[in-house]
Design a protein around this motif. Structure first.
Motif, PDB file in Angstrom:
ATOM      1  N   LEU A  47     -21.993 -18.765  22.139  1.00  0.00           N
ATOM      2  CA  LEU A  47     -20.587 -18.383  22.276  1.00  0.00           C
ATOM      3  C   LEU A  47     -19.987 -18.025  20.917  1.00  0.00           C
ATOM      4  O   LEU A  47     -19.309 -17.002  20.766  1.00  0.00           O
ATOM      5  N   VAL A  48     -20.241 -18.859  19.927  1.00  0.00           N
ATOM      6  CA  VAL A  48     -19.706 -18.617  18.588  1.00  0.00           C
ATOM      7  C   VAL A  48     -20.246 -17.296  18.028  1.00  0.00           C
ATOM      8  O   VAL A  48     -19.480 -16.478  17.507  1.00  0.00           O
ATOM      9  N   ALA A  49     -21.542 -17.068  18.171  1.00  0.00           N
ATOM     10  CA  ALA A  49     -22.136 -15.838  17.644  1.00  0.00           C
ATOM     11  C   ALA A  49     -21.570 -14.602  18.341  1.00  0.00           C
ATOM     12  O   ALA A  49     -21.270 -13.602  17.680  1.00  0.00           O
ATOM     13  N   SER A  50     -21.400 -14.686  19.647  1.00  0.00           N
ATOM     14  CA  SER A  50     -20.923 -13.507  20.372  1.00  0.00           C
ATOM     15  C   SER A  50     -19.445 -13.218  20.133  1.00  0.00           C
ATOM     16  O   SER A  50     -18.989 -12.115  20.377  1.00  0.00           O
ATOM     17  N   HIS A  51     -18.693 -14.191  19.632  1.00  0.00           N
ATOM     18  CA  HIS A  51     -17.271 -13.996  19.342  1.00  0.00           C
ATOM     19  C   HIS A  51     -16.954 -14.164  17.851  1.00  0.00           C
ATOM     20  O   HIS A  51     -15.803 -14.367  17.481  1.00  0.00           O
ATOM     21  N   TRP A  52     -17.967 -14.099  17.016  1.00  0.00           N
ATOM     22  CA  TRP A  52     -17.795 -14.429  15.599  1.00  0.00           C
ATOM     23  C   TRP A  52     -16.697 -13.619  14.925  1.00  0.00           C
ATOM     24  O   TRP A  52     -15.885 -14.168  14.177  1.00  0.00           O
ATOM     25  N   SER A  53     -16.641 -12.320  15.174  1.00  0.00           N
ATOM     26  CA  SER A  53     -15.635 -11.505  14.486  1.00  0.00           C
ATOM     27  C   SER A  53     -14.216 -11.913  14.871  1.00  0.00           C
ATOM     28  O   SER A  53     -13.282 -11.781  14.079  1.00  0.00           O
ATOM     29  N   THR A  54     -14.038 -12.467  16.062  1.00  0.00           N
ATOM     30  CA  THR A  54     -12.724 -12.986  16.487  1.00  0.00           C
ATOM     31  C   THR A  54     -12.490 -14.380  15.918  1.00  0.00           C
ATOM     32  O   THR A  54     -11.393 -14.692  15.447  1.00  0.00           O
TER      33      THR A  54
END
Length: 140
Positions: free
Chosen positions: A46-53
């Motif tokens: 989850l963190v990796a897939s939303h990292w830019s946010t």
């Protein structure tokens, strides 16, 4: 895990390296080893897939910790209070106050306050306290 943009890759892995051990230990303290591994893997996906946010959040650690503890609560069937979480991290997992602050996204003073609250004896709610003892009068 969805690959992070090249610019963010190093920062994501730094976050992962810094937080993963505590996240894993917290999950293992509350779940079976298999459930703990799944929970931590899902969190970092989850963190990796939303990292830019996430990196635009006021505190990425607080964002991730909130989701991690919510998942652990759901999988374990019981949510801990923030004071119980702090006590578990400090007493059982032996993390320092500064490390707990880093992992949870709290200030060290807030962690200290949570630990003090967790160690305080339970107070009695209004109306549930034992009736005050009447003075003993041996002459009566």
């Amino acid at each position: 895990m969805k690959p992070a943009p090249a610019v963010l890759t190093n920062s994501f892995y730094a976050f992962y390296d810094l937080h993963r051990p505590a996240y894993r230990d917290y999950a293992q303290a509350r779940l079976t080893p298999e459930e703990a591994q799944v929970a931590v893997s899902h969190l970092f996906d989850l963190v990796a897939s939303h990292w830019s946010t996430i990196v635009r959040e006021p505190d990425p650690a607080a964002w991730a910790w909130e989701r991690h503890t919510r998942t652990i609560a759901r999988r374990s069937g019981r949510a801990l209070t923030p004071a119980e979480e702090a006590l578990l991290l400090h007493e059982k997992l032996r993390l320092s106050i500064d490390k707990i602050a880093t992992v949870t996204g709290n200030e060290p003073a807030a962690v200290t306050t949570l630990l003090a609250a967790a160690r305080r004896p339970p107070s009695t709610a209004f109306g549930t306290a034992a009736a005050p003892k009447q003075p003993h009068h041996p002459c009566r």
